[in-house]
Design an enzyme around this catalytic site. Structure first.
Site, mmCIF file in Angstrom:
data_model
loop_
_atom_site.group_PDB
_atom_site.id
_atom_site.type_symbol
_atom_site.label_atom_id
_atom_site.label_comp_id
_atom_site.label_asym_id
_atom_site.label_seq_id
_atom_site.Cartn_x
_atom_site.Cartn_y
_atom_site.Cartn_z
ATOM 1 N N HIS A 30 0.833 -1.208 0.000
ATOM 2 C CA HIS A 30 0.000 0.000 0.000
ATOM 3 C C HIS A 30 0.870 1.262 0.000
ATOM 4 C CE1 HIS A 30 -3.631 2.395 1.066
ATOM 5 N NE2 HIS A 30 -2.738 3.159 1.684
ATOM 6 N N GLU A 31 1.810 1.322 0.912
ATOM 7 C CA GLU A 31 2.660 2.512 1.008
ATOM 8 C C GLU A 31 3.610 2.638 -0.182
ATOM 9 O OE1 GLU A 31 1.862 4.676 3.067
ATOM 10 O OE2 GLU A 31 0.557 3.437 4.315
ATOM 11 N N HIS A 34 1.885 4.592 -2.872
ATOM 12 C CA HIS A 34 2.014 6.042 -2.656
ATOM 13 C C HIS A 34 3.412 6.524 -3.040
ATOM 14 C CE1 HIS A 34 -1.831 6.288 -0.760
ATOM 15 N NE2 HIS A 34 -1.491 5.685 0.364
#
Length: 376
Positions: A30-31, A34
């Site tokens: 997920h990170e 980003h």
């Protein structure tokens, strides 16, 4: 006592390690979404953390990003240039002090599409992880399917009341074309209490039936008690013709995309029904329940643990897209308003909504913790 803690089936190796593996993979992906899209958009990254709180260890790369593992392993964050905190709130004091070169990399000074793309990339990468896992699983093991044919109708069940008969073949459920018996289960299981329309093939004709799935308790493959909707029809090997369908790499990828779409839709449907008070609160769990499931999955084999990663990844992706600050979806709502009006939402309104959203998230976290420990 030492055996119960440090043994292969103990709490450390049997539960905590699988839990950390599952959560770390999902959070990291997920990170990383980003991070990668942010860097692609020219945004500077100050920190990439797995976990919150004090740093346990880390290093700083050549771009000035601090990569670290933090003490509380219940999430993670990417902190961009100009962020006040891990939740990407703007630090106005820091923004005023940045050099021109630093301002060019500051997250909150980028165009709205770059900020939106960077924020959306986190949930998107969660969905891509699930697609990748399913594609590998379908390529390696194929898929077990059976024909959507009724072999038995339980007496007194919703299907019996609606007029289902042995030999009926499902054509559509609520307008969705049915190919396998699992398609029927997927739709019906999440719609307890809703009247559904079934189109059935019977003796060369199509028959339209209405039935309302009833809620029942069952035990899933990991030993968890789940509550799902059923209509009371059974398929046996003679009518269902169970078989394993094998897929090539491209076919497996297509099936993985479709299956991930189904999981996303079911997760969204569950949340919608939960908010409306139509789902059992005990079906919603937090870290303790995830740890328990991770331990049970690990005991069955690594492939079970990887499948849990895929399902949890979808859940994290969907939750983060909810339109609630400080979740990714909340930021996307602000960016949508900015794109529509041509100016950002005022700091005063943003801060008020952000505080309300943060309170709602904290209440939700407390709720799932209570469910885990005391409620269910």
């Amino acid at each position: 006592m030492l055996q119960s803690i440090f043994g292969v089936d103990g709490i450390l190796i049997g539960t905590i390690v699988p839990f950390l593996f599952v959560l770390t993979v999902v959070v990291f992906v997920h990170e990383m979404g980003h991070y990668l899209v942010g860097r692609w958009c020219g945004i500077g990254v100050k920190a990439f953390s797995i976990g919150f709180g004090p740093e346990l260890f880390g290093f700083t790369d050549s771009h000035g990003t601090r990569w670290k593992l933090s003490a509380v392993p219940l999430g993670g964050y990417v902190k961009f240039v100009g962020d006040m905190s891990a939740t990407s709130q703007p630090d106005t004091d820091e923004l005023d002090e940045l050099t021109e070169a630093e301002r060019a990399q500051a997250f909150h000074l980028q165009s709205v599409w770059k900020r939106a793309a960077t924020v959306f990339a986190g949930p998107l990468f969660n969905f891509l992880l699930t697609i990748a896992v399913f594609a590998v699983m379908f390529s390696a093991y194929g898929r077990f399917v059976s024909d959507p044919v009724v072999s038995e109708v339980r007496a007194g069940s919703p299907a019996d009341t609606a007029g289902f008969m042995p030999g009926d073949r499902f054509v559509t459920v609520e307008g969705v074309a049915i190919e396998t018996f699992a398609d029927v289960q997927r739709i019906v299981s999440g719609r307890a209490g809703d009247e559904l329309t079934f189109v059935m093939a019977r003796n060369g004709n199509e028959v339209v039936l209405q039935a309302t799935p009833e809620l029942t308790e069952q035990t899933d493959a990991l030993g968890n008690t789940i509550r799902i909707g059923i209509i009371g029809v059974v398929s046996n090997p003679e009518t269902g013709q169970p078989r394993v369908v094998e897929y090539g790499p491209l076919e497996a990828l297509g099936e993985a995309v479709t299956e991930t779409g189904h999981v996303i839709a079911r997760t969204g449907q569950f949340l919608k029904r939960f908010v409306a008070g139509r789902e059992d609160r005990c079906q919603l769990g937090g870290p303790v329940k995830i740890a328990d499931m991770a331990g049970k999955a690990a005991s069955k084999g690594f492939e079970w643990l990887v499948q849990l990663v895929a399902l949890l990844s979808v859940g994290i992706g969907v939750l983060n897209l909810l339109p609630i600050p400080p979740l990714d979806g909340g930021h996307l709502v602000f960016y949508a308003v900015e794109a529509a009006t041509g100016r950002p939402v005022s700091e005063r309104v943003t801060e008020a909504i952000y505080r309300a959203g943060l309170l709602l998230v904290l209440v939700f976290m407390a709720f799932v913790f209570w469910n885990d420990i005391f409620g269910c």
